[in-house]
Design an enzyme around this catalytic site. Structure first.
Site, mmCIF file in Angstrom:
data_model
loop_
_atom_site.group_PDB
_atom_site.id
_atom_site.type_symbol
_atom_site.label_atom_id
_atom_site.label_comp_id
_atom_site.label_asym_id
_atom_site.label_seq_id
_atom_site.Cartn_x
_atom_site.Cartn_y
_atom_site.Cartn_z
ATOM 1 N N GLY A 32 0.838 -1.206 0.000
ATOM 2 C CA GLY A 32 0.000 0.000 0.000
ATOM 3 C C GLY A 32 0.867 1.249 0.000
ATOM 4 N N GLU A 63 21.050 -4.121 -21.578
ATOM 5 C CA GLU A 63 21.661 -5.349 -22.139
ATOM 6 C C GLU A 63 20.844 -5.899 -23.308
ATOM 7 O OE1 GLU A 63 24.405 -5.540 -20.870
ATOM 8 O OE2 GLU A 63 24.078 -4.663 -18.909
HETATM 9 C C1 LIG Z 1 20.245 2.742 -16.075
HETATM 10 C C2 LIG Z 1 20.852 2.430 -17.409
HETATM 11 C C3 LIG Z 1 22.144 1.929 -17.471
HETATM 12 C C4 LIG Z 1 22.757 1.701 -18.710
HETATM 13 N N1 LIG Z 1 24.059 1.281 -18.768
HETATM 14 C C5 LIG Z 1 24.679 1.170 -19.982
HETATM 15 C C6 LIG Z 1 26.074 0.855 -20.061
HETATM 16 O O1 LIG Z 1 26.749 0.638 -19.042
HETATM 17 N N2 LIG Z 1 26.648 0.806 -21.293
HETATM 18 C C7 LIG Z 1 25.946 1.035 -22.446
HETATM 19 O O2 LIG Z 1 26.540 0.981 -23.531
HETATM 20 N N3 LIG Z 1 24.607 1.339 -22.389
HETATM 21 C C8 LIG Z 1 23.976 1.411 -21.195
HETATM 22 N N4 LIG Z 1 22.638 1.731 -21.134
HETATM 23 C C9 LIG Z 1 21.912 1.975 -22.366
HETATM 24 C C10 LIG Z 1 21.019 0.813 -22.759
HETATM 25 O O3 LIG Z 1 21.784 -0.279 -23.160
HETATM 26 C C11 LIG Z 1 20.079 1.336 -23.860
HETATM 27 O O4 LIG Z 1 19.169 2.206 -23.226
HETATM 28 C C12 LIG Z 1 19.354 0.223 -24.593
HETATM 29 O O5 LIG Z 1 20.224 -0.456 -25.447
HETATM 30 C C13 LIG Z 1 18.190 0.760 -25.442
HETATM 31 O O6 LIG Z 1 18.605 1.825 -26.232
HETATM 32 P P1 LIG Z 1 17.810 3.212 -26.207
HETATM 33 O O7 LIG Z 1 17.533 3.584 -24.806
HETATM 34 O O8 LIG Z 1 18.524 4.171 -27.057
HETATM 35 O O9 LIG Z 1 16.394 2.893 -26.858
HETATM 36 P P2 LIG Z 1 16.047 2.839 -28.413
HETATM 37 O O10 LIG Z 1 16.947 1.905 -29.122
HETATM 38 O O11 LIG Z 1 15.905 4.211 -28.936
HETATM 39 O O12 LIG Z 1 14.612 2.157 -28.342
HETATM 40 C C14 LIG Z 1 13.479 2.813 -27.771
HETATM 41 C C15 LIG Z 1 12.368 1.781 -27.659
HETATM 42 O O13 LIG Z 1 12.053 1.266 -28.946
HETATM 43 C C16 LIG Z 1 12.249 -0.153 -28.967
HETATM 44 N N5 LIG Z 1 12.795 -0.537 -30.275
HETATM 45 C C17 LIG Z 1 13.955 -0.126 -30.850
HETATM 46 N N6 LIG Z 1 14.122 -0.723 -32.039
HETATM 47 C C18 LIG Z 1 13.066 -1.549 -32.209
HETATM 48 C C19 LIG Z 1 12.647 -2.464 -33.242
HETATM 49 N N7 LIG Z 1 13.399 -2.693 -34.302
HETATM 50 N N8 LIG Z 1 11.482 -3.132 -33.082
HETATM 51 C C20 LIG Z 1 10.717 -2.953 -31.982
HETATM 52 N N9 LIG Z 1 11.053 -2.097 -30.971
HETATM 53 C C21 LIG Z 1 12.202 -1.413 -31.083
HETATM 54 C C22 LIG Z 1 13.204 -0.462 -27.817
HETATM 55 O O14 LIG Z 1 13.052 -1.771 -27.341
HETATM 56 C C23 LIG Z 1 12.770 0.576 -26.807
HETATM 57 O O15 LIG Z 1 11.651 0.092 -26.110
HETATM 58 C C24 LIG Z 1 22.017 1.946 -19.902
HETATM 59 C C25 LIG Z 1 20.691 2.413 -19.831
HETATM 60 C C26 LIG Z 1 20.120 2.670 -18.607
HETATM 61 C C27 LIG Z 1 18.717 3.186 -18.560
#
Ligand SMILES: Cc1cc2nc3c(=O)[nH]c(=O)nc-3n(C[C@H](O)[C@H](O)[C@H](O)COP(=O)(O)OP(=O)(O)OC[C@H]3O[C@@H](n4cnc5c(N)ncnc54)[C@H](O)[C@@H]3O)c2cc1C
Length: 387
Positions: free
Chosen positions: A336, A360
């Site tokens: 809650g 990842e």
């Molecule tokens: C707390 C945190 C820690 C992180 N640590 C690291 C790190 O140590 N090193 C590192 O390199 N990165 C890191 N990241 C980055 C993370 O790996 C990325 O956020 C992730 O790969 C997604 O990329 P993006 O956020 O640019 O989303 P985008 O790629 O822009 O995607 C946005 C949304 O669209 C969806 N999407 C994208 N393409 C498609 C498709 N073809 N079909 C359907 N859906 C799609 C995605 O699943 C997502 O839901 C971190 C992120 C966070 C939030």
């Protein structure tokens, strides 16, 4: 497949649990509030040998088997998802060096990573490029004397505020290629990121690289291996850590919910005696158990070196991150209003759980990989039946 833990694994799990209960759990919300992981905590992780978990004994590590390492991720995840992300990215750098690094990389860096003298971070994501990682914009250009100049920006890099060794993926001859980059490199700087939903003490930063001079010997693997091979190895390790960490977080949600529902009374009886609360508890318990079994399966395959381990790790990460998001939501519901307060850990699990579905390789990426695998298996089975 038999998933019974050995007596050594059970003893190790007990040790990890005690470490987390004493050193992490009481302070996790303070870390998040400060948006920083205290240096002493990282030192304690190093002293306990946890930063050396996946490093071979020959390089000063503990060389844990995959299941024992999974149990470590489980406990650290239960304690703090931010701290789990240190174990994750540090291990990703270790694994990339171990699999793709030269003998010099291994002898120079692995002992330092094992003791915590070097802290590793993984730099793939950029302001314009996330999931579409093959198309990163960071570039290296060759210098006249056979080295490289590295220019570009990375973003969302866990522990980049404190790491001193970065695995950076950059385009070299228009092909993703991996390099080890030291913080002390001229032209390299980091900019802390704050105000995050979760992973608040994971010390995220942006990385700016302005014409950084990188020795050619710092390349890991070959030109064009950066995404498919080096990042592939690192991300497989990352997914394994995250999957297990989600199970630990789920367990933390369940523990807190069982305690709370057994002490809080409404309508003249404990919450645990209301059937709708029992329904949530049963769902949580079942989902956590299923995720744990997927993780144990992936770990067993890893220890055997079975090639299906990569797909099974993706499946475990996909399921476990979905699971913890639902379980954390139910845990907050059971608590809650108290579930919305730092008096209980479930608010932190709830915030951190969402991150698990994004990092990842987001869950949409996992769905695409898993679906492709499903179709491939179906086609193979159809061909075999036809013959
Ligand atoms: C707390 C945190 C820690 C992180 N640590 C690291 C790190 O140590 N090193 C590192 O390199 N990165 C890191 N990241 C980055 C993370 O790996 C990325 O956020 C992730 O790969 C997604 O990329 P993006 O956020 O640019 O989303 P985008 O790629 O822009 O995607 C946005 C949304 O669209 C969806 N999407 C994208 N393409 C498609 C498709 N073809 N079909 C359907 N859906 C799609 C995605 O699943 C997502 O839901 C971190 C992120 C966070 C939030």
């Amino acid at each position: 497949m038999d998933f019974e833990l050995t007596s050594e694994q059970k003893a190790a799990h007990q040790e990890f649990r005690m470490f987390v209960d004493q050193e992490i759990m009481p302070y996790s919300d303070q870390f998040d509030e400060a948006q920083a992981m205290p240096a002493e905590v990282v030192e304690k992780m190093a002293k306990a040998g946890y930063l050396a978990a996946v490093v071979p004994k020959a390089h000063g590590g503990l060389e844990m088997d995959a299941t024992t390492f999974g149990l470590l991720c489980h406990e650290i995840g239960r304690g703090s998802a931010s701290l789990l992300s240190l174990l994750t990215v540090h291990g990703m750098v270790c694994q990339a060096i171990l699999k793709w690094g030269s003998a010099e990389h291994k002898t120079h860096w692995l002992p330092k990573l094992a003791t915590g003298e070097a802290i590793g971070a993984f730099g793939l994501t950029e302001p314009n490029i996330g999931s579409d990682a093959r198309n990163i914009e960071t570039r290296v250009a060759p210098t006249e004397d056979g080295n490289y100049r590295l220019t570009g920006h990375k973003q969302w890099i866990s522990f980049a505020q404190v790491a001193n060794l970065f695995l950076i993926i950059a385009q070299c001859e228009d092909k993703p290629t991996a390099f080890l980059v030291e913080r002390k490199t001229e032209g390299f700087s980091t900019e802390p990121m704050s105000g995050l939903l979760g992973f608040r003490s994971a010390m995220l930063a942006k990385i700016h690289m302005d014409e950084c001079l990188i020795p050619a010997s710092n390349m890991i693997g070959r030109i064009g291996f950066g995404f498919t091979h080096v990042a592939g190895t690192a991300l497989d390790h990352g997914r394994y850590c995250i999957a297990w960490g989600c199970v630990g977080m789920g367990q933390g949600c369940l523990d807190s919910s069982l305690h709370y529902s057994g002490t809080r009374e409404q309508f003249g009886k404990f919450l645990k005696d209301h059937q709708l609360i029992q329904q949530m508890t049963a769902d949580m318990l079942t989902q956590i158990k299923a995720a744990r079994l997927l993780c144990l399966h992936a770990g067993t395959l890893k220890d055997k070196g079975d090639p299906s381990l990569i797909m099974e790790t993706s499946i475990a990460k996909y399921f476990a991150s979905n699971m913890v998001q639902k379980v954390a939501e139910q845990a907050v519901q059971i608590h809650g209003a108290n579930g919305c307060s730092t008096a209980y850990p479930v608010q932190r699990y709830y915030r951190d759980a969402k991150i698990m579905e994004i990092i990842e390789g987001s869950n949409q990426m996992q769905q695409m990989i898993i679906a492709k695998y499903g179709y491939q298996n179906f086609m193979t089975a159809s061909r075999q039946t036809a013959n």
